[in-house]
Design a protein around this motif. Structure first.
Motif, PDB file in Angstrom:
ATOM      1  N   UNK A   2       0.839  -1.293   0.084  1.00 23.76           N
ATOM      2  CA  UNK A   2      -0.071   0.003  -0.102  1.00 23.76           C
ATOM      3  C   UNK A   2       1.048   1.230   0.018  1.00 23.76           C
ATOM      4  N   UNK A   3       1.901   1.111   0.889  1.00 22.99           N
ATOM      5  CA  UNK A   3       3.035   2.198   0.790  1.00 22.99           C
ATOM      6  C   UNK A   3       3.480   2.421  -0.376  1.00 22.99           C
ATOM      7  N   UNK A   4       4.012   1.249  -1.095  1.00 25.78           N
ATOM      8  CA  UNK A   4       4.666   1.679  -2.474  1.00 25.78           C
ATOM      9  C   UNK A   4       3.659   2.371  -3.400  1.00 25.78           C
ATOM     10  N   UNK A   5       2.393   1.752  -3.399  1.00 24.57           N
ATOM     11  CA  UNK A   5       1.283   2.164  -4.259  1.00 24.57           C
ATOM     12  C   UNK A   5       1.138   3.824  -3.990  1.00 24.57           C
ATOM     13  N   UNK A   6       0.993   4.168  -2.751  1.00 26.91           N
ATOM     14  CA  UNK A   6       1.161   5.439  -2.433  1.00 26.91           C
ATOM     15  C   UNK A   6       2.165   6.331  -3.145  1.00 26.91           C
ATOM     16  N   UNK A 143       9.621   9.705   1.876  1.00 31.49           N
ATOM     17  CA  UNK A 143      10.169   8.301   2.689  1.00 31.49           C
ATOM     18  C   UNK A 143      10.061   8.347   4.054  1.00 31.49           C
ATOM     19  N   UNK A 144      10.349   9.580   4.768  1.00 31.32           N
ATOM     20  CA  UNK A 144      10.284   9.504   6.042  1.00 31.32           C
ATOM     21  C   UNK A 144       9.050   9.920   6.796  1.00 31.32           C
ATOM     22  N   UNK A 145       7.908  10.469   6.079  1.00 28.79           N
ATOM     23  CA  UNK A 145       6.626  10.580   6.660  1.00 28.79           C
ATOM     24  C   UNK A 145       5.812   9.725   6.986  1.00 28.79           C
ATOM     25  N   UNK A 146       6.409   8.254   6.307  1.00 24.84           N
ATOM     26  CA  UNK A 146       5.584   7.000   6.846  1.00 24.84           C
ATOM     27  C   UNK A 146       5.755   6.488   8.023  1.00 24.84           C
ATOM     28  N   UNK A 147       6.972   7.209   8.633  1.00 27.09           N
ATOM     29  CA  UNK A 147       7.307   6.717  10.136  1.00 27.09           C
ATOM     30  C   UNK A 147       6.196   7.235  10.980  1.00 27.09           C
ATOM     31  N   UNK A 151      -0.984   4.969   5.411  1.00 29.49           N
ATOM     32  CA  UNK A 151      -0.936   5.138   3.808  1.00 29.49           C
ATOM     33  C   UNK A 151      -2.395   5.839   3.898  1.00 29.49           C
ATOM     34  N   UNK A 152      -3.411   5.543   4.542  1.00 31.70           N
ATOM     35  CA  UNK A 152      -4.925   6.079   4.405  1.00 31.70           C
ATOM     36  C   UNK A 152      -4.562   7.549   4.898  1.00 31.70           C
ATOM     37  N   UNK A 198     -13.058   6.867   4.443  1.00 23.53           N
ATOM     38  CA  UNK A 198     -12.956   5.396   4.453  1.00 23.53           C
ATOM     39  C   UNK A 198     -13.040   5.236   5.823  1.00 23.53           C
ATOM     40  N   UNK A 199     -13.401   3.971   6.697  1.00 23.80           N
ATOM     41  CA  UNK A 199     -13.065   3.579   7.834  1.00 23.80           C
ATOM     42  C   UNK A 199     -12.186   3.920   8.742  1.00 23.80           C
ATOM     43  N   UNK A 200     -11.103   3.769   7.830  1.00 18.82           N
ATOM     44  CA  UNK A 200      -9.668   3.970   8.653  1.00 18.82           C
ATOM     45  C   UNK A 200      -9.110   5.379   8.520  1.00 18.82           C
ATOM     46  N   UNK A 201      -9.926   6.445   7.722  1.00 20.59           N
ATOM     47  CA  UNK A 201      -9.356   7.682   7.790  1.00 20.59           C
ATOM     48  C   UNK A 201      -9.163   8.436   9.230  1.00 20.59           C
ATOM     49  N   UNK A 202     -10.205   7.841  10.046  1.00 16.43           N
ATOM     50  CA  UNK A 202      -9.902   8.840  11.390  1.00 16.43           C
ATOM     51  C   UNK A 202      -8.440   8.606  12.119  1.00 16.43           C
ATOM     52  N   UNK A 203      -7.738   7.588  11.599  1.00 15.97           N
ATOM     53  CA  UNK A 203      -6.148   7.441  11.897  1.00 15.97           C
ATOM     54  C   UNK A 203      -5.568   8.957  11.822  1.00 15.97           C
ATOM     55  N   UNK A 204      -5.901   9.566  10.999  1.00 12.20           N
ATOM     56  CA  UNK A 204      -5.201  10.888  10.660  1.00 12.20           C
ATOM     57  C   UNK A 204      -5.194  11.818  11.905  1.00 12.20           C
TER      58      UNK A 204
END
Lengths: 357, 357
Positions: A2-6, A143-147, A151-152, A198-204
């Motif tokens: 998913x990360x790679x796709x984004x 590359x660093x923000x995914x720390x 992805x969502x 989507x249901x996992x958006x609240x992660x943000x």
């Protein structure tokens, strides 16, 4: 994955922003020459410019909306079989070639003039690598923000680009938007984000402060690169866009060559440059090159605001087309977001009339 | 239980729409008399009318936003210990009493005039039961819609009220909204719905056609009742609002008496009329009565559009307050919806200026 796709999608998005028009040599010259009619030269010219603006905006919208679909098709079983850096390089190189081809055509028809000669001064070309460098810094940050961000959540945070583009457009290009157009711009950002919920958006909402800071810096870098490209292209309005594009793209070619060496050197040496390319991959590269051309034309003949609207509407179109192609499920949030985006487009267009009163 | 909660909330919502101002005798008369100043009587009157409008709108927003909170507090372990029909009856009766009290005060200060006498003609009062009947039909439909629609989907569909109120306001009261105000109204509906999104909201997309039809009919009935009440109250602008309210509420008292007999006759006979009432229940009844008064004042001195904005903003305020009181979790969708509603309120206010140009 998913990360790679984004990440890859993002790289494509960025590449398509550093673009230049190349096929337009004939279109433009004909638009400019047929404009001088017998009745009202000024009116016909305004009409022709409006038509040109509409055509490039429509082209950008359609090309961008098919981009994501081609990317999905170009993958087999969820992964890329080709190396993404070589595809990016091919896109840049193709844009360079198309710019040159359009230039040759112009030279044949109209001869070489000050506006369409390829040779340039350091004064003109010195600023051209700046957008490319800005995008490169942004891609490194990515590359660093995914720390800090998943992805969502990143997909949601990317909509900050809309706001940063609007703010930098106002500050750097000193162009004013009406109150209604500002309201429309806030709505565009809220609507696009709503459509992607989507249901996992609240992660943000759990994003740590470092993630927010990086997302904001990335949005500013991307917005600045877009606005700066517009400033470069518009600084010399009579300069042939294909020349401007050629010089913009040549830096894209160089930067992507570096990326191949750093990231995929072994794969390219062992399996070849075009390993894993399919018909869809070629279509996708062609689409990206043409999208890039469309972005450049929008920058020359419209502006960054039109570009943001165009790519936002394209995002919605992609989702609608995906319903038929991939049995994609449209959520209530998508309908609500689309409604807000539609109202935003409407308000932007009626808001334009305000300053003339 | 969820169903019951939604149903009861809805009944309260509806009751509060058939309301009339009762405490305003003094406020109004002072507003009307102090308005005639030495400098500019017209300007002062407009200013005073604007102030009155703002005060009643603010009162409605604050009272409505505390309504849902009091309802939650009035329940113990998720269920009502009192009978809901007696609470509704008490609200209506209290509003009648407050109207009469305000009337007595007016009679003492200004004497009995044609505008504030309680006696009425059939011509005036004949249309007063119509909103009450419309709400009753809507409440009956409410029992059947749950065959086709679940509670979260119903909460979403209730936002159709916003659109139906706007359309009927335009058609029945023949008042025009500017293009921007229409856009703002669509945004208000989309924003409120977005703010209420939760992971099970997508159920609404599976609503069968019968569910949609009933939801639309209910929205039309509710919108029609609201607009009709405004038409009744505004038909006689000089008529004292407390008299208008008294006649509106008396039908509310009668209809609720019928509801007690049909629904809770045994419970009232065995356990008493006020069984299960607590301090919070009394507070809640007082809040509903005052909200009703505020709705009436908004109908008299502003309009249904202001009422819809006011109750929408109240819905958002309730959620924010619930974060502190009930550890309520605010979703990303809530923030996005609130942004859209805020922009909508802004657009509605700047849109007003258009027709004056």
């Amino acid at each position: 994955m998913e990360y790679r796709r984004v990440k890859d999608q993002e790289i494509y998005d960025d590449l398509s922003q550093k673009d230049v028009e190349s096929l337009s040599g004939r279109t433009l010259s004909s638009a400019n020459t047929t404009a001088i009619g017998p009745a009202s030269a000024g009116g016909a010219k305004a009409n022709s410019s409006w038509k040109l603006k509409s055509v490039v905006t429509l082209a950008l919208t359609l090309l961008t909306s098919s981009q994501a679909i081609l990317i999905v098709w170009s993958k087999r079983a969820g992964k890329y079989e080709y190396s993404v850096t070589t595809a990016n390089f091919s896109v840049e190189a193709l844009k360079c070639l198309l710019s040159l081809a359009a230039l040759f055509r112009t030279w044949n028809c109209h001869g070489v003039t000050d506006d369409n000669r390829l040779t340039t001064s350091f004064d003109e070309v010195g600023v051209y690598p700046i957008p490319a460098v800005l995008y490169m810094v942004k891609n490194l940050l990515q590359y660093y923000i995914f720390v800090y961000v998943d992805a969502p959540a990143y997909q949601i945070l990317k909509n900050l680009n809309i706001i940063s583009t609007g703010v930098l457009y106002r500050i750097i290009l000193k162009k004013k938007l009406s109150e209604i157009q500002w309201a429309a711009f806030v709505l565009l950002c809220a609507g696009c984000t709503t459509a992607q919920l989507n249901p996992s958006s609240d992660h943000v909402l759990q994003t740590p402060i470092q993630g927010w800071m990086m997302a904001i810096v990335m949005a500013l870098l991307s917005g600045f690169a877009g606005v700066y490209t517009e400033a470069i292209i518009k600084k010399r309005p009579s300069r042939n866009i294909n020349v401007q594009n050629f010089w913009l793209y040549i830096f894209g070619v160089i930067f992507n060559l570096v990326a191949i060496c750093v990231q995929d050197y072994d794969a390219v040496m062992n399996k070849g440059f075009f390993h894993g390319y399919s018909f869809i991959t070629v279509l996708m590269i062609l689409n990206h090159a043409l999208s890039g051309i469309a972005v450049s034309m929008v920058m020359k003949y419209a502006d960054n605001i039109v570009k943001v609207y165009s790519t936002s509407v394209a995002m919605l179109l992609t989702a609608v087309v995906s319903v038929f192609l991939f049995n994609f499920h449209l959520s209530l949030a998508f309908f609500l977001g689309s409604t807000v985006v539609s109202v935003s487009v409407y308000l932007h267009s009626i808001g334009k009339l305000q300053p003339q009163k």
